[in-house]
Design an enzyme around this catalytic site. Structure first.
Site, PDB file in Angstrom:
ATOM      1  N   GLU A   1       0.739  -1.174   0.040  1.00 25.18           N
ATOM      2  CA  GLU A   1       0.037   0.133   0.006  1.00 25.18           C
ATOM      3  C   GLU A   1       0.750   1.276   0.100  1.00 25.18           C
ATOM      4  O   GLU A   1       1.153   1.627   1.126  1.00 25.18           O
ATOM      5  CB  GLU A   1      -0.915   0.093   1.323  1.00 25.18           C
ATOM      6  CG  GLU A   1      -1.712   1.188   1.240  1.00 25.18           C
ATOM      7  CD  GLU A   1      -2.802   1.373   2.581  1.00 25.18           C
ATOM      8  OE1 GLU A   1      -3.383   2.263   2.596  1.00 25.18           O
ATOM      9  OE2 GLU A   1      -2.538   0.380   3.268  1.00 25.18           O
TER      10      GLU A   1
ATOM     11  N   LYS B   1      -2.676  -2.274  -3.034  1.00 23.26           N
ATOM     12  CA  LYS B   1      -3.631  -1.304  -2.293  1.00 23.26           C
ATOM     13  C   LYS B   1      -3.316   0.135  -2.801  1.00 23.26           C
ATOM     14  O   LYS B   1      -2.151   0.520  -2.242  1.00 23.26           O
ATOM     15  CB  LYS B   1      -3.827  -1.388  -0.803  1.00 23.26           C
ATOM     16  CG  LYS B   1      -4.949  -0.604  -0.110  1.00 23.26           C
ATOM     17  CD  LYS B   1      -5.318  -0.936   1.354  1.00 23.26           C
ATOM     18  CE  LYS B   1      -6.218   0.062   1.948  1.00 23.26           C
ATOM     19  NZ  LYS B   1      -6.662  -0.426   3.293  1.00 23.26           N
TER      20      LYS B   1
END
Length: 340
Positions: free
Chosen positions: A179, A221
């Site tokens: 992420e 992500k």
């Protein structure tokens, strides 16, 4: 492909199964304290447990939620009836995940920039989390847009840490969610968001390649390409969707198992609308789904906090509704009418 690698690929595909996404309930102790305090609930271990077990025991949640990211405290907890959180999730068909980074800290020598820590001892922690039942993990890097930032040093330091984390996850048989969040904070326009997001993703995938990370067993992500929260003229849903898709096609290899978006401060319906608009744009090399925290929890938390025992079912219904709306958006089948 070895059994371990096949298992990674299988798990990654299950995480982005059609119409399903990920519930992020991995707030650190400090963050959950702020969230609970804001709605008048004391942040005790019991209250944190009750709130999170209320969400995880929502009837039918597994229909639209493939997995949930937990904080260290939560993966070790038992619900008030003695059922472990992991068991609760397994019964509901929801994969247990775990946040393993130790937070973004100031990057020495680069004012206003951060690098995420947590690599020391990570191999041993991942082995323990695998024993506790974790099937996937998450590591968040924070990229800030400002005057002359992000720097190349910041992008490279975070990309390198994400790639080393991902390699250690796969060694432990755990699917990594990588992420690299480009923050919405600021007055930057859509083009600046695009340029920074593209540079961030290219740096990340170059490092994943260097560290021999299996992309088919990795989930990205991503933050959407979106105008800064303080921008005077913010881009609309179509512009956001087109810019985001264009950026992802330029920077994310087709072999990547899937992409889930963070909500990053967007409103509940706004985050759903953006995801749906992207999925209505036609065939893409990877599934596009969601891994929302606030955009799934906000209304549910407010309702539960008003009367934790009396409002439990109502709060669960609100969470189930938001999960369903985002599940439809992940298929490109959402419309405003569905919101009811």
């Amino acid at each position: 492909m070895t059994d371990k690698l096949e298992q990674l690929v299988e798990t990654a595909q299950a995480m982005v199964a059609p119409g399903k996404g990920i519930l992020a309930i991995d707030e650190s102790t400090g963050t959950i304290q702020k969230r609970l305090s804001a709605v008048g609930v004391e942040s005790t271990e019991d209250n944190r447990r009750d709130y999170r077990s209320m969400m995880l025991s929502t009837p039918g949640l597994g229909e639209h939620i493939s997995g949930a990211i937990l904080f260290d405290e939560t993966i070790r907890q038992k619900a008030s009836d003695g059922t472990s959180m992991v068991e609760l999730m397994n019964k509901a068909g929801i994969l247990p995940g775990i946040k393993v980074d130790r937070g973004a800290k100031a990057l020495a020598g680069f004012e206003g920039e951060k690098v995420t820590e947590g690599l020391d001892g990570l191999r041993e922690r991942l082995a323990e989390y695998a024993e506790l039942g974790a099937k996937f993990a998450k590591w968040r890097a924070v990229i800030t847009i400002g005057d002359d930032i992000p720097s190349r040093a910041c992008l490279d330091a975070n990309a390198h840490a994400l790639a080393r984390y991902a390699a250690l996850c796969q060694e432990a048989g755990i699917v990594p969610i990588v992420e690299p969040e480009v923050l919405m904070d600021g007055s930057h326009d859509l083009d600046t968001s695009y340029d920074v997001t593209e540079a961030t993703l290219k740096a990340l995938f170059a490092q994943l390649y260097e560290q021999n990370v299996l992309l088919e067993g990795t989930i990205l992500k991503a933050s959407m390409v979106i105008s800064g929260s303080e921008a005077s003229d913010r881009a609309g849903p179509e512009e956001v969707a087109e810019a985001t898709i264009d950026c992802l096609l330029n920077a994310v290899p087709a072999a990547t198992a899937g992409i889930v978006f963070l909500s990053g401060g967007q409103g509940d319906v706004e985050a759903t609308r953006h995801l749906d608009t992207m999925n209505k744009m036609g065939d893409l090399p990877w599934p596009l789904s969601f891994s929302y925290g606030r955009a799934l929890q906000a209304e549910c938390l407010k309702t539960w906090a008003a009367d934790p025992k009396g409002n439990r079912e109502q709060a669960q219904q609100i969470l189930a509704h938001r999960a369903k709306m985002n599940g439809l958006a992940a298929l490109g089948e959402w419309s405003e009418d569905e919101e009811g």
